[in-house]
Design an enzyme around this catalytic site. Structure first.
Site, PDB file in Angstrom:
ATOM      1  N   GLY A  48     -86.378  73.626  14.285  1.00 29.91           N
ATOM      2  CA  GLY A  48     -87.512  73.680  15.208  1.00 29.91           C
ATOM      3  C   GLY A  48     -88.378  74.925  15.149  1.00 29.91           C
ATOM      4  N   ASP A 106     -83.954  75.880  26.741  1.00 26.95           N
ATOM      5  CA  ASP A 106     -83.943  74.879  27.809  1.00 26.95           C
ATOM      6  C   ASP A 106     -82.850  75.291  28.804  1.00 26.95           C
ATOM      7  OD1 ASP A 106     -84.016  72.532  29.252  1.00 26.95           O
ATOM      8  OD2 ASP A 106     -83.397  71.222  27.638  1.00 26.95           O
ATOM      9  N   VAL A 157     -90.912  67.926  25.235  1.00 22.28           N
ATOM     10  CA  VAL A 157     -92.151  68.182  24.491  1.00 22.28           C
ATOM     11  C   VAL A 157     -91.927  68.054  22.977  1.00 22.28           C
ATOM     12  CG1 VAL A 157     -93.210  69.696  26.233  1.00 22.28           C
ATOM     13  CG2 VAL A 157     -91.736  70.697  24.483  1.00 22.28           C
ATOM     14  N   ASP A 163     -89.439  68.267  17.641  1.00 13.79           N
ATOM     15  CA  ASP A 163     -89.476  66.873  17.186  1.00 13.79           C
ATOM     16  C   ASP A 163     -88.992  65.885  18.236  1.00 13.79           C
ATOM     17  OD1 ASP A 163     -86.708  67.711  17.056  1.00 13.79           O
ATOM     18  OD2 ASP A 163     -86.339  65.860  15.941  1.00 13.79           O
TER      19      ASP A 163
HETATM   20  P1  5GP Z   1     -80.517  74.469  25.272  1.00 13.11           P
HETATM   21  O1  5GP Z   1     -79.187  74.766  24.645  1.00 13.11           O
HETATM   22  O2  5GP Z   1     -81.298  75.703  25.654  1.00 13.11           O
HETATM   23  O3  5GP Z   1     -80.391  73.502  26.436  1.00 13.11           O
HETATM   24  O4  5GP Z   1     -81.341  73.615  24.255  1.00 13.11           O
HETATM   25  C1  5GP Z   1     -81.902  74.119  23.138  1.00 13.11           C
HETATM   26  C2  5GP Z   1     -82.233  73.034  22.145  1.00 13.11           C
HETATM   27  O5  5GP Z   1     -82.477  71.748  22.763  1.00 13.11           O
HETATM   28  C3  5GP Z   1     -83.510  73.383  21.432  1.00 13.11           C
HETATM   29  O6  5GP Z   1     -83.276  74.243  20.343  1.00 13.11           O
HETATM   30  C4  5GP Z   1     -84.055  72.024  21.061  1.00 13.11           C
HETATM   31  O7  5GP Z   1     -83.483  71.618  19.852  1.00 13.11           O
HETATM   32  C5  5GP Z   1     -83.572  71.094  22.168  1.00 13.11           C
HETATM   33  N1  5GP Z   1     -84.630  70.866  23.189  1.00 13.11           N
HETATM   34  C6  5GP Z   1     -84.602  71.279  24.475  1.00 13.11           C
HETATM   35  N2  5GP Z   1     -85.716  70.891  25.130  1.00 13.11           N
HETATM   36  C7  5GP Z   1     -86.474  70.225  24.221  1.00 13.11           C
HETATM   37  C8  5GP Z   1     -87.768  69.590  24.290  1.00 13.11           C
HETATM   38  O8  5GP Z   1     -88.473  69.538  25.310  1.00 13.11           O
HETATM   39  N3  5GP Z   1     -88.222  69.022  23.127  1.00 13.11           N
HETATM   40  C9  5GP Z   1     -87.508  69.032  21.978  1.00 13.11           C
HETATM   41  N4  5GP Z   1     -88.063  68.449  20.908  1.00 13.11           N
HETATM   42  N5  5GP Z   1     -86.287  69.629  21.875  1.00 13.11           N
HETATM   43  C10 5GP Z   1     -85.778  70.219  22.988  1.00 13.11           C
END
Ligand code: 5GP
Length: 178
Positions: A48, A106, A157, A163
């Protein structure tokens, strides 16, 4: 309203590419000032972050190197049930000023895992994170998210490297579910 369809989902424009580039310029200015006399090692997390990383390093002035890693995720015994392992890291991070480059933070689980792995395996001089997007309402961790391009609401998003099922990474603007 500009929209795109990816597979079964329709997305609407939420942040245009000019705003994204301006946010990256501001983020780079902060890094340029904070790391003025230091050498930076950027560790960009694929897939990403590729677009953000390319735009960011172009604007960075201190001496720097960039390396790319991936995260392997599998079921395991962690608080959210998922183990995230950094793979492909060939650099020696000891004594280096490291900046992790992420597309989005996130919940923060991935970011926290990366930080823990880096700090247990190496003794970097410092570690920070630069993320293009941050969802503060969804963030569950207490670690500070050092460099944030744009804060966004808790919606899915795509675009600018992010993606939906592998599609949409090439979009020059950021779109959210319509
Ligand atoms: P976390 O561990 O912070 O919850 O998530 C991180 C990963 O979740 C990001 O690197 C991404 O791959 C995925 N992710 C979280 N939110 C989104 C979003 O809104 N869109 C996309 N495409 N991927 C997301």
């Amino acid at each position: 309203m500009k929209t795109v369809t990816l597979l079964d989902k329709k997305f609407k424009l939420c942040i245009n590419g000019v705003q994204v580039k301006t946010a990256i310029d501001h983020l780079a200015d902060r890094i340029n000032s904070d790391y003025r006399d230091k050498e930076i090692l950027f560790i960009a997390v694929l897939n990403g972050s590729f677009m953000f990383a390319a735009e960011l390093v172009r604007k960075v002035k201190p001496l720097c190197r960039i390396s790319f890693v991936k995260i392997a995720s599998y079921q395991g015994d962690t608080s959210d049930g998922v183990v995230r392992e950094l793979i492909g890291l060939k650099e020696d991070l000891n004594g280096r000023h490291v900046i992790l480059v992420e597309d989005i933070v996130d919940t923060g689980f991935t970011f926290e895992h990366m930080m823990t792995q880096i700090k247990t395996k190496y003794k970097p001089a410092s570690v920070a994170i630069a993320t293009l997007l941050f969802k503060p309402q969804s963030y569950r961790k207490s670690l500070p998210v050092d460099y944030v391009g744009l804060e966004i609401p808790n919606d899915f998003v795509v675009g600018w490297g992010l993606d939906y099922s592998g599609y949409g990474r090439n979009l020059e603007d950021i779109y959210t579910i319509a």
